[in-house]
Scaffold this motif. Structure first.
Motif, PDB file in Angstrom:
ATOM      1  N   GLY A  85       7.234  84.134 -12.098  1.00  0.00           N
ATOM      2  CA  GLY A  85       7.712  85.622 -11.944  1.00  0.00           C
ATOM      3  C   GLY A  85       6.951  85.885 -10.172  1.00  0.00           C
ATOM      4  O   GLY A  85       6.776  85.530  -9.406  1.00  0.00           O
ATOM      5  N   PRO A  86       6.944  87.379  -9.687  1.00  0.00           N
ATOM      6  CA  PRO A  86       6.795  88.913 -11.364  1.00  0.00           C
ATOM      7  C   PRO A  86       8.145  89.236 -11.152  1.00  0.00           C
ATOM      8  O   PRO A  86       9.070  88.851 -10.381  1.00  0.00           O
ATOM      9  CB  PRO A  86       6.243  89.997 -10.311  1.00  0.00           C
ATOM     10  N   PHE A  87       8.415  89.683 -12.311  1.00  0.00           N
ATOM     11  CA  PHE A  87       9.917  90.294 -13.201  1.00  0.00           C
ATOM     12  C   PHE A  87       9.329  91.350 -13.329  1.00  0.00           C
ATOM     13  O   PHE A  87       7.875  91.937 -13.564  1.00  0.00           O
ATOM     14  CB  PHE A  87      10.376  89.427 -14.154  1.00  0.00           C
ATOM     15  N   ASP A  88      10.485  92.235 -12.771  1.00  0.00           N
ATOM     16  CA  ASP A  88       9.877  93.854 -13.474  1.00  0.00           C
ATOM     17  C   ASP A  88      10.130  93.994 -15.194  1.00  0.00           C
ATOM     18  O   ASP A  88       9.817  95.435 -15.031  1.00  0.00           O
ATOM     19  CB  ASP A  88      10.932  94.794 -12.187  1.00  0.00           C
ATOM     20  N   GLY A  89      11.391  93.557 -15.633  1.00  0.00           N
ATOM     21  CA  GLY A  89      11.698  93.625 -16.449  1.00  0.00           C
ATOM     22  C   GLY A  89      11.910  92.895 -17.896  1.00  0.00           C
ATOM     23  O   GLY A  89      12.203  91.550 -16.454  1.00  0.00           O
ATOM     24  N   ILE A  90      12.273  92.847 -18.922  1.00  0.00           N
ATOM     25  CA  ILE A  90      13.130  91.801 -19.292  1.00  0.00           C
ATOM     26  C   ILE A  90      14.254  92.058 -20.255  1.00  0.00           C
ATOM     27  O   ILE A  90      14.672  94.209 -20.281  1.00  0.00           O
ATOM     28  CB  ILE A  90      12.582  92.012 -20.881  1.00  0.00           C
ATOM     29  N   ILE A  91      15.541  91.054 -20.010  1.00  0.00           N
ATOM     30  CA  ILE A  91      16.588  91.700 -20.744  1.00  0.00           C
ATOM     31  C   ILE A  91      16.853  91.421 -21.974  1.00  0.00           C
ATOM     32  O   ILE A  91      16.700  89.621 -21.697  1.00  0.00           O
ATOM     33  CB  ILE A  91      17.956  91.557 -20.012  1.00  0.00           C
ATOM     34  N   ALA A  92      16.916  91.977 -23.397  1.00  0.00           N
ATOM     35  CA  ALA A  92      17.053  90.430 -24.127  1.00  0.00           C
ATOM     36  C   ALA A  92      18.181  90.858 -25.012  1.00  0.00           C
ATOM     37  O   ALA A  92      17.899  92.296 -25.263  1.00  0.00           O
ATOM     38  CB  ALA A  92      15.326  89.836 -24.630  1.00  0.00           C
ATOM     39  N   PHE A  93      18.592  89.768 -25.826  1.00  0.00           N
ATOM     40  CA  PHE A  93      19.068  90.339 -27.403  1.00  0.00           C
ATOM     41  C   PHE A  93      18.488  89.246 -28.683  1.00  0.00           C
ATOM     42  O   PHE A  93      17.812  88.270 -28.164  1.00  0.00           O
ATOM     43  CB  PHE A  93      20.127  89.438 -27.207  1.00  0.00           C
ATOM     44  N   SER A  94      18.655  90.213 -29.512  1.00  0.00           N
ATOM     45  CA  SER A  94      18.123  89.636 -30.936  1.00  0.00           C
ATOM     46  C   SER A  94      17.198  88.539 -30.465  1.00  0.00           C
ATOM     47  O   SER A  94      15.921  89.300 -30.754  1.00  0.00           O
ATOM     48  CB  SER A  94      19.103  88.506 -31.376  1.00  0.00           C
ATOM     49  N   GLN A  95      16.759  87.763 -31.257  1.00  0.00           N
ATOM     50  CA  GLN A  95      15.272  86.594 -31.151  1.00  0.00           C
ATOM     51  C   GLN A  95      14.983  86.951 -29.907  1.00  0.00           C
ATOM     52  O   GLN A  95      14.005  86.702 -30.104  1.00  0.00           O
ATOM     53  CB  GLN A  95      15.629  85.345 -31.476  1.00  0.00           C
ATOM     54  N   GLY A  96      15.573  86.820 -28.228  1.00  0.00           N
ATOM     55  CA  GLY A  96      14.989  87.241 -27.232  1.00  0.00           C
ATOM     56  C   GLY A  96      14.214  88.820 -27.458  1.00  0.00           C
ATOM     57  O   GLY A  96      13.339  87.946 -26.948  1.00  0.00           O
ATOM     58  N   VAL A  97      14.158  89.440 -28.342  1.00  0.00           N
ATOM     59  CA  VAL A  97      13.662  90.468 -27.779  1.00  0.00           C
ATOM     60  C   VAL A  97      12.797  90.215 -28.973  1.00  0.00           C
ATOM     61  O   VAL A  97      11.126  90.640 -28.954  1.00  0.00           O
ATOM     62  CB  VAL A  97      14.811  91.755 -28.833  1.00  0.00           C
ATOM     63  N   SER A  98      12.153  90.082 -30.773  1.00  0.00           N
ATOM     64  CA  SER A  98      11.037  89.304 -30.631  1.00  0.00           C
ATOM     65  C   SER A  98      10.101  88.880 -30.175  1.00  0.00           C
ATOM     66  O   SER A  98       9.298  89.419 -29.945  1.00  0.00           O
ATOM     67  CB  SER A  98      11.831  88.510 -32.336  1.00  0.00           C
ATOM     68  N   LEU A  99      10.982  87.859 -29.035  1.00  0.00           N
ATOM     69  CA  LEU A  99       9.741  87.187 -28.569  1.00  0.00           C
ATOM     70  C   LEU A  99       9.391  87.947 -27.505  1.00  0.00           C
ATOM     71  O   LEU A  99       8.183  87.691 -26.621  1.00  0.00           O
ATOM     72  CB  LEU A  99      11.138  85.882 -28.002  1.00  0.00           C
ATOM     73  N   ALA A 100       9.872  88.847 -26.689  1.00  0.00           N
ATOM     74  CA  ALA A 100       9.821  89.642 -25.866  1.00  0.00           C
ATOM     75  C   ALA A 100       8.454  90.800 -25.873  1.00  0.00           C
ATOM     76  O   ALA A 100       7.647  90.279 -25.328  1.00  0.00           O
ATOM     77  CB  ALA A 100      10.629  90.004 -24.328  1.00  0.00           C
ATOM     78  N   CYS A 101       8.471  91.262 -26.868  1.00  0.00           N
ATOM     79  CA  CYS A 101       8.043  92.029 -27.613  1.00  0.00           C
ATOM     80  C   CYS A 101       6.837  91.857 -27.743  1.00  0.00           C
ATOM     81  O   CYS A 101       5.608  92.356 -27.881  1.00  0.00           O
ATOM     82  CB  CYS A 101       8.696  93.204 -28.900  1.00  0.00           C
TER      83      CYS A 101
END
Length: 218
Positions: A85-101
């Motif tokens: 990083g650093p990263f400003d944000g996350i773009i995620a789909f399905s299982q990736g969303v669960s991990l991000a959150c």
């Protein structure tokens, strides 16, 4: 904006890059995207036949219903954010969303990550298929997680005909602050609106732009 991008289970980074290609084009701007691939071998997800060849390997970030696997995935993601990083944000789909959150819902992990926003497609709450929460820092549990726990600006986009994760995207959105929450429900299923769904694509871009405008004012 520099975005960390997480694919769904049973796909890979190349497929997710293609899935959001039209959205990235329409969004424009000086945004950059870093796609991170899962390391757990996974059978190919349904509905991606046109996006993958027979030789493409597919992955997940963690094994479903395995607390240990989920915990390792969260720890690995945390390390990746710190080193790449650093990263400003996350773009995620399905299982990736669960991990991000799982990062965003933990106060200390979130603060250390520096993440300022999330864009979630066909999302699901964290811990839903992993037993107890894999965090060293907090005692948050699914039953104790309150509405509005995630208070950064978030976008939630899901399909009205989603048969794979029915109701989960709505449940996730309620974990995010209503003051910073943007939602769009398209007419499709468990997918990212693309060039074949012009209305869904444009409306998705519009709601993301609304979120980014608010972020710019904060």
């Amino acid at each position: 904006m520099h975005f960390l991008c997480l694919h769904g289970a049973g796909t890979n980074s190349k497929i997710f890059e293609f899935q959001i290609a039209a959205l990235r084009y329409e969004l424009g701007g000086d945004h950059t995207y870093d796609f991170v691939e899962g390391v757990v071998a996974q059978d190919r997800a349904p509905g991606i036949e046109n996006l993958a060849t027979s030789e493409d390997l597919c992955f997940a970030y963690y094994k479903p219903h395995s607390t240990e696997s989920f915990k390792k995935a969260v720890d690995d993601l945390e390390k990746y954010i710190k080193t790449d990083g650093p990263f400003d944000g996350i773009i995620a789909f399905s299982q990736g969303v669960s991990l991000a959150c799982a990062i965003l819902i933990d106060e200390l992990r979130h603060r250390e990550s520096g993440l300022r926003c999330g864009i979630f497609f066909s999302g699901r709450p964290p811990f839903i298929d992993a037993g107890t929460p894999p965090t060293r820092y907090s005692h948050t549990t699914p039953s104790k997680t309150r509405e509005g726990t995630i208070n950064i600006p978030t976008v939630h986009i899901w399909g009205a005909e989603d048969k794979i994760e029915p109701g989960q995207a709505l449940a996730l959105s309620r974990l995010c602050s209503s003051d910073n929450r943007y939602e769009y429900i398209h007419g499709g299923g468990h997918e990212v609106p693309g060039s074949r769904d012009k209305e869904g694509l444009i409306e998705s871009v519009n709601v993301i732009r609304c979120m980014l405008t608010q972020l710019g004012r904060n």
